[in-house]
Structure formats: C-alpha cells, structure tokens
Design a protein around this motif. Structure first.
Motif, PDB file in Angstrom:
ATOM      1  N   ALA A   4    -100.532  85.776 -31.015  1.00 28.84           N
ATOM      2  CA  ALA A   4    -100.066  86.671 -32.067  1.00 28.84           C
ATOM      3  C   ALA A   4     -98.541  86.773 -32.076  1.00 28.84           C
ATOM      4  CB  ALA A   4    -100.673  88.058 -31.882  1.00 28.84           C
ATOM      5  N   ARG A   7     -97.213  83.858 -34.184  1.00 32.45           N
ATOM      6  CA  ARG A   7     -97.689  83.771 -35.557  1.00 32.45           C
ATOM      7  C   ARG A   7     -96.589  83.928 -36.600  1.00 32.45           C
ATOM      8  NH1 ARG A   7    -102.046  87.099 -35.512  1.00 32.45           N
ATOM      9  NH2 ARG A   7    -103.287  85.383 -34.720  1.00 32.45           N
ATOM     10  N   ARG A  10     -94.580  80.686 -36.751  1.00 36.64           N
ATOM     11  CA  ARG A  10     -95.373  79.599 -37.340  1.00 36.64           C
ATOM     12  C   ARG A  10     -95.497  79.766 -38.849  1.00 36.64           C
ATOM     13  NH1 ARG A  10     -99.925  79.537 -32.681  1.00 36.64           N
ATOM     14  NH2 ARG A  10     -98.810  78.151 -31.244  1.00 36.64           N
ATOM     15  N   GLU A  11     -95.713  80.991 -39.295  1.00 35.33           N
ATOM     16  CA  GLU A  11     -95.814  81.248 -40.734  1.00 35.33           C
ATOM     17  C   GLU A  11     -94.493  80.951 -41.438  1.00 35.33           C
ATOM     18  OE1 GLU A  11     -98.515  81.919 -42.573  1.00 35.33           O
ATOM     19  OE2 GLU A  11     -99.614  81.620 -40.701  1.00 35.33           O
TER      20      GLU A  11
END
Length: 129
Positions: A4, A7, A10-11
C-alpha cells in the motif's frame, strides 16, 4: 501494508506513462497530417524511444518496497536508471542506423515527452492539495 505504501508511486507512474503515450500519439498524428508521413513516423519513433525506456525504469523502480528492502529498493532504482540510459542509447542507435528518420521531429518529440516527464508530476502533486 507494504504494498500500500508503493501504490501512490505506481499509480503516478502509470498515469505519467499514459499521458506520455497519448502525447506521442497526438503529436505523431498531427505531424503526419500537417507535414508528411515521414515526419509523423519519425515523431512516433522519437517519442516511443522515451516511453519504452521510461516504462522499463518504472518497472525496475517499483520491484521492491518497504523499509526491510531498502537496499534492494536503491539497487533496483539505480539499475532501472542505468537500463533506461542504455535502452535510450540503443534505440537511438537502431533508429539512426536502420531507419531513415527525420531528425527534427524525432528529437523534438523526444524532448517534448522528456518535458512532460519533468513537469507533469508537479501538476499531479499540486492538484491533490
């Protein structure tokens, strides 16, 4: 929990790659219509060189996450950057040696996507405040 933490990065990388791909496609199509198809293909090749190298870097940069893997995170980041540079050199060499490209649209599209890569993250970060 550890996944998490990575994340948002990565997004952001996915969004950035998508924006770069769209920009390259639009510029190549616009140049093809405005000038000629040789310039459009050269613009597509120039932008694609940056997008491919940047995608490889993004894959390497997010291989490891978390404090326990801090050393591996640093190693994968620097490995990704080295691969990005080597892939860029190799793809430019292939483009120059094996295809007849127009240098102006090739380099200008590469520089355009580089500029997007530099300035777009600041827009994403400021947009969330």
């Amino acid at each position: 929990m550890v996944a998490a933490l990575a994340r948002p990065g990565r997004e952001l990388a996915k969004q950035l790659l998508l924006i770069e791909i769209c920009a390259v496609t639009l510029v190549a199509a616009g140049v093809s219509i405005a000038v000629n198809t040789e310039w459009g293909v050269s613009a597509l090749i120039g932008g694609s060189i940056f997008v491919v190298a940047n995608a490889v870097f993004a894959l390497c940069a997010f291989l490891f996450v978390g404090a326990r893997a801090a050393k591996m995170v640093a190693v994968s980041f620097f490995t990704g950057e080295a691969l990005k540079i080597l892939i860029t050199i190799a793809l430019f060499s292939v483009a120059y040696m094996y295809t007849e490209v127009e240098l102006v649209p090739l380099k200008l599209t590469y520089l355009l996507v580089l500029g997007i890569n530099i300035f777009a993250p600041a827009l994403f970060i400021n947009n969330k405040k």
